[in-house]
Design a protein around this motif. Structure first.
Motif, PDB file in Angstrom:
ATOM      1  N   PRO A 195       1.532  10.817  27.861  1.00  0.00           N
ATOM      2  CA  PRO A 195       2.104  12.070  27.035  1.00  0.00           C
ATOM      3  C   PRO A 195       3.313  12.783  27.839  1.00  0.00           C
ATOM      4  O   PRO A 195       2.895  12.635  28.710  1.00  0.00           O
ATOM      5  N   PRO A 196       4.392  12.673  26.739  1.00  0.00           N
ATOM      6  CA  PRO A 196       4.788  14.774  27.595  1.00  0.00           C
ATOM      7  C   PRO A 196       4.692  15.259  28.177  1.00  0.00           C
ATOM      8  O   PRO A 196       3.367  15.949  27.813  1.00  0.00           O
ATOM      9  N   ASN A 197       5.180  15.981  29.861  1.00  0.00           N
ATOM     10  CA  ASN A 197       4.548  16.453  30.164  1.00  0.00           C
ATOM     11  C   ASN A 197       4.051  18.262  29.581  1.00  0.00           C
ATOM     12  O   ASN A 197       5.764  17.952  29.513  1.00  0.00           O
ATOM     13  N   ARG A 198       3.691  19.113  30.230  1.00  0.00           N
ATOM     14  CA  ARG A 198       3.623  20.513  29.937  1.00  0.00           C
ATOM     15  C   ARG A 198       4.821  21.019  31.235  1.00  0.00           C
ATOM     16  O   ARG A 198       4.443  20.753  32.172  1.00  0.00           O
ATOM     17  N   PRO A 199       5.710  22.508  31.104  1.00  0.00           N
ATOM     18  CA  PRO A 199       6.404  22.729  32.077  1.00  0.00           C
ATOM     19  C   PRO A 199       5.372  22.921  32.962  1.00  0.00           C
ATOM     20  O   PRO A 199       4.444  23.821  32.947  1.00  0.00           O
ATOM     21  N   SER A 200       5.561  23.155  34.592  1.00  0.00           N
ATOM     22  CA  SER A 200       4.880  24.227  35.550  1.00  0.00           C
ATOM     23  C   SER A 200       5.343  24.097  37.036  1.00  0.00           C
ATOM     24  O   SER A 200       6.393  23.797  37.016  1.00  0.00           O
ATOM     25  N   VAL A 201       4.749  25.653  37.251  1.00  0.00           N
ATOM     26  CA  VAL A 201       5.709  25.415  39.071  1.00  0.00           C
ATOM     27  C   VAL A 201       4.903  25.533  40.000  1.00  0.00           C
ATOM     28  O   VAL A 201       3.499  26.465  40.066  1.00  0.00           O
ATOM     29  N   ILE A 202       4.359  24.690  41.007  1.00  0.00           N
ATOM     30  CA  ILE A 202       4.019  24.710  42.290  1.00  0.00           C
ATOM     31  C   ILE A 202       4.483  25.167  43.574  1.00  0.00           C
ATOM     32  O   ILE A 202       5.491  24.215  43.762  1.00  0.00           O
ATOM     33  N   ALA A 203       3.716  25.613  44.579  1.00  0.00           N
ATOM     34  CA  ALA A 203       4.376  25.351  45.922  1.00  0.00           C
ATOM     35  C   ALA A 203       3.758  24.304  46.641  1.00  0.00           C
ATOM     36  O   ALA A 203       1.853  25.481  46.292  1.00  0.00           O
ATOM     37  N   VAL A 204       3.884  24.062  47.252  1.00  0.00           N
ATOM     38  CA  VAL A 204       3.218  23.716  48.805  1.00  0.00           C
ATOM     39  C   VAL A 204       3.700  24.243  49.506  1.00  0.00           C
ATOM     40  O   VAL A 204       4.555  23.925  50.343  1.00  0.00           O
TER      41      VAL A 204
END
Length: 890
Positions: free
Chosen positions: A699-708
């Motif tokens: 399914p289409p992904n949703r927006p997200s912001v991740i910092a490693v």
């Protein structure tokens, strides 16, 4: 009549003066050498693998010649050569390079700066014109340098975020203290802040001269006609009086030890020693010594099967006046590097005391003879090898290096080992793994920062008249490939492509697979352990005996899901016999399995704390649902629970001839190749149903912001991504592919590069990738930048995607991108590796083998409206996932 005679006589006299300054020499019809009256040395090598040519302009100056206090001047000059010259603007250069296929670059070393083009042979005149213009002069542009400085400082930050670069920089500093070799060509931010456009132009005016350059041309050309063209373009350039070069006054080496933290899951131990440079008569013997110490039958690599190392090799990094030789050994996180160092020192000390095995000296020579043939299998690589031979090594040809090596004796090797493996003055350097923390999810709903940067406009740029007509050709060229396809009775697909540019034959094999869907539950990691076991030989030949058999014929071999062998034509039958023995009857010894199992389990555990792994896993988790097979990963527990019987069961399950494609390419007929392959692979059989190798749709992904977090980096690596329901056979694939090339799939003249690099100076490089498989796809944009530029660059990238959806590309943009993609067809056939991998990939996807030509015809047909419609249909810019690795982004 008299005037006509006088004109002819003068023309002949001028020609005589032009050519007579040094020589025109031809060792054979395929190689032409000449020295122009202005001192420019020219070498033209004919190679007819594809209608492609590589040019390399080698200026004999680099970081050694830079002014005191400005170590990056040569590197900065390399960058400014892409910012334009009188009569050729930066925009024109970028557009021309892109249209010719986008395969152009440059690099700066200590005593050499190279400018490289690989283009269709029909565009050789365009590439040569560019280099003649750039040799004559460079623009003195303060604004251009101001913009380029931002990009080059991003490159500096990128390298300073690489632990390997930091480690090597420290080794150089210790080895070459007090000399220009103490620093590499990269440069520093403080020195770039002090550098001016005028200073860079002065460097060009001083060192960029025909009498300080060597032009190498390799490819499908008429050498004499090419030489005439070079005379016309370069012959009027004036020679310059070159300054004295800085002296290299080496100090006595000192023993030094240090440690650098790394974000990688495994550690590295280096023991480095200073050795003579390329100008030393001992260098050929050092080359052989390095080959011997890296041989998999030698004690250094012997640490790997003993479970004391993950990998081991011995390398030479030569410079003109001195060099570095070093043992490079990888070890598991958590292990004591001192133990590794002690073991390596003992091995090298034994070499100093007892010498090297004579049979490994002979093996090194056999492999070097084979390598001399293998290097002809790539036009670009052959140009690089010729350039290094003449411009760096100071030789007449690559063959001269082989001739020197042939004269090296065992006594020579032992003598240089005793003299230069100076462990009392060696540098011991360690990269130690340290995890940097878990990914941090942001509550941000978008990418935008407070600062707004106006969107750069990708304006059409009129090309020079000499480039306009040539580069607006959008005719689809005929492919030079004519593969012969057959299927063996056991279901194995065989593809044969005959080539005669070298006396070699290469076999490439691929078994369709996907461990994420094939590995049984609770046995994750079985594929990894199995893959490592293939290096332990066959049921008939143990690891050392198998390596000895390969050395005897100078072959290169690898078994596994991707397997292959490269041999001289006379040894093809023997090479395939060894490959089949390894691939179909692997030894899979229990003692080796126990060692590998422990190493893989420890490696999996260490990897779980590695920022690189966490970045990729965070990206997949954000793009796909929790139960997606791509999220299945080995754990230490699943690896430790494996048994040898389970390894063998998985081998029988996954390794099947009816999932296998083999490509044979080289000096062989289709009938000969089939006879040999059927002889050794014809009895291979499979039972039961084929394993699942397809991923499910998502399914289409949703927006997200991740910092490693990654404490070892000073710069962030950034990935923007979304999943796609697009498959490789979808009719919209080519429209999206064309649009991607326009947006970020090319080089300097793409919209993303113009906005993020050229206009804003936010990044050093940026690129986009369209992925499409049999069941699903993805779209990714990747760049590296300072933490403060992460959101600004992401915002610009998202806005560019939206611009592709809301407005059509210009006619000029489309023509140029189409011309680029069409020219990439011959470029993709300019090496045996590229040809083979292309054929394997197309066969694996079930595509026609001439798909590149069919794709080019489709690109020609596509209009701006179709590209815009495809981006509007498939792209979801507001759903892009952003993952960063490095310092906290701002």
């Amino acid at each position: 009549m008299q005037k006509k005679w006088l004109t002819v006589w003068l023309a002949g006299l001028l020609a005589l003066l032009f050519w007579s300054s040094v020589k025109i020499a031809r060792a054979d019809e395929a190689v032409v050498r000449a020295t122009l009256s202005n001192g420019l040395r020219v070498i033209i090598v004919r190679n007819s693998l594809a209608p492609v040519v590589s040019t390399s302009v080698n200026y004999l100056s680099g970081s050694v010649e830079t002014p005191p206090g400005f170590p990056g001047t040569a590197h900065a000059m390399e960058h400014m050569m892409f910012r334009g010259s009188p009569g050729l603007s930066a925009e024109q250069l970028a557009n021309i390079g892109n249209v010719m296929g986008g395969n152009f670059n440059a690099n700066t070393r200590e005593s050499l700066t190279q400018y490289l083009f690989t283009v269709p042979a029909e565009d050789l005149d365009v590439a040569l014109r560019i280099e003649a213009i750039r040799m004559q002069a460079v623009l003195e542009s303060a604004d251009g340098w101001q913009q380029e400085r931002g990009a080059i400082e991003q490159e500096v930050a990128q390298d300073l975020s690489n632990p390997s670069y930091i480690l090597y920089s420290k080794i150089r500093s210790a080895m070459f203290a007090g000399t220009p070799y103490a620093y590499d060509a990269l440069g520093t931010r403080p020195s770039f802040e002090k550098t001016t456009a005028a200073a860079l132009k002065k460097f060009h005016d001083t060192w960029y001269a025909p009498n300080n350059a060597i032009l190498v041309v390799v490819g499908d050309v008429d050498p004499q006609a090419t030489l005439t063209e070079i005379k016309s373009l370069f012959g009027t350039l004036k020679a310059k009086k070159l300054p004295a070069r800085p002296a290299i006054e080496l100090q006595a080496p000192k023993a030094v030890s240090f440690t650098v933290d790394t974000d990688r899951p495994n550690g590295t131990q280096l023991i480095a020693m200073r050795v003579p440079g390329l100008d030393s008569p001992d260098f050929p013997a050092l080359e052989v010594l390095s080959d011997v110490l890296s041989n998999h039958r030698f004690d250094l690599y012997g640490l790997v099967p003993q479970g004391k190392a993950l990998d081991a090799e011995f390398l030479l990094d030569p410079l003109p006046k001195a060099g570095i030789a070093y043992a490079n050994v990888a070890f598991l996180a958590g292990e004591d590097p001192k133990v590794t160092e002690t073991a390596v020192r003992a091995i090298l000390a034994k070499v100093v005391k007892d010498g090297v095995p004579p049979e490994l000296v002979e093996a090194a020579k056999i492999q070097e003879r084979s390598a001399a043939q293998f290097q002809k299998n790539s036009i670009g690589e052959l140009a690089s090898i010729w350039s290094d031979a003449v411009a760096l090594y100071g030789l007449n040809s690559p063959e001269e290096d082989l001739q020197r090596i042939e004269k090296v004796t065992v006594d020579d090797v032992n003598r240089v080992a005793r003299k230069y493996l100076d462990l009392d003055h060696a540098v011991s350097a360690v990269m130690l793994p340290r995890g940097s923390g878990k990914p941090v999810a942001s509550s941000a709903t978008g990418f935008g920062g407070k600062e707004s940067i106006s969107l750069g406009e990708a304006k059409p740029t009129p090309l020079p008249k000499w480039a306009e007509t040539a580069l607006h050709r959008v005719n689809v060229p005929p492919s030079t490939l004519h593969p012969v396809v057959s299927v063996l009775p056991n279901g194995l697909t065989l593809i044969v492509q005959t080539e005669d540019v070298s006396d070699t034959i290469s076999l490439y094999g691929h078994i369709r697979n996907r461990p994420e869907t094939q590995e049984p539950a609770g046995r994750e990691g079985v594929n990894t352990v199995l893959d490592e076991l293939f290096s332990y030989g066959s049921e008939k030949l143990d690891r050392v005996a198998f390596e000895r058999a390969l050395d005897a014929i100078g072959a290169r071999e690898r078994a596994g899901l991707d397997f292959g062998v490269q041999t001289l034509a006379e040894h093809f039958d023997g090479g395939v016999a060894l490959l089949a023995d390894n691939e179909l009857h692997p030894a899979l010894p229990q003692p080796a399995m126990t060692i590998i199992q422990g190493q893989v389990a420890q490696g999996v555990e260490a990897r779980s704390h590695s920022p690189g792994f966490l970045t990729q896993r965070s990206l997949r988790q954000a793009m796909f649902p929790k139960d997606d097979p791509s999220l299945r990963i080995p754990t230490a527990e699943t690896v430790r629970s494996l048994t040898l019987d389970q390894i063998k069961e998985y081998y029988r399950y996954a390794f099947r001839p009816d999932l296998t494609t083999i490509v044979v390419i080289g000096k062989v007929t289709a009938a000969q190749a089939r006879s040999t392959v059927e002889k050794y692979f014809g009895s291979w059989s499979a039972t039961g149903p084929k394993p699942p190798t397809e991923l499910p749709s998502a399914p289409p992904n949703r927006p997200s912001v991740i910092a490693v977090p990654d404490d070892s980096r000073v710069q962030d690596v950034v990935v923007l991504a979304q999943n796609l329901a697009l498959t490789r056979t979808d009719p919209d694939y080519y429209a999206l592919s064309l649009g991607n090339a326009l947006l970020g799939g090319g080089f300097y003249s793409t919209r993303l590069s113009i906005d993020l690099r050229k206009n804003a100076g936010l990044v050093y490089s940026v690129g986009s990738v369209l992925q499409a498989g049999r069941t699903r796809g993805a779209y990714l944009i990747e760049y590296a930048c300072d933490p403060g530029n992460v959101s600004k660059a992401a915002d610009l990238a998202i806005r560019e995607i939206k611009a592709m959806q809301t407005g059509p590309a210009t006619a000029d943009e489309l023509v140029r991108i189409k011309a680029m993609l069409i020219r990439q067809i011959p470029l993709g056939e300019s090496s045996v590796d590229e040809i083979a991998h292309g054929l394997v990939e197309r066969a694996d996807f079930g595509l026609p083998l001439d798909e590149p030509t069919r794709a080019a015809r489709r690109y020609v047909e596509l209009g701006a409206g179709e590209v815009q419609a495809a981006f509007a249909k498939w792209m979801r810019p507001d759903d892009m996932v952003r993952v960063t690795q490095g310092p906290p982004p701002q």
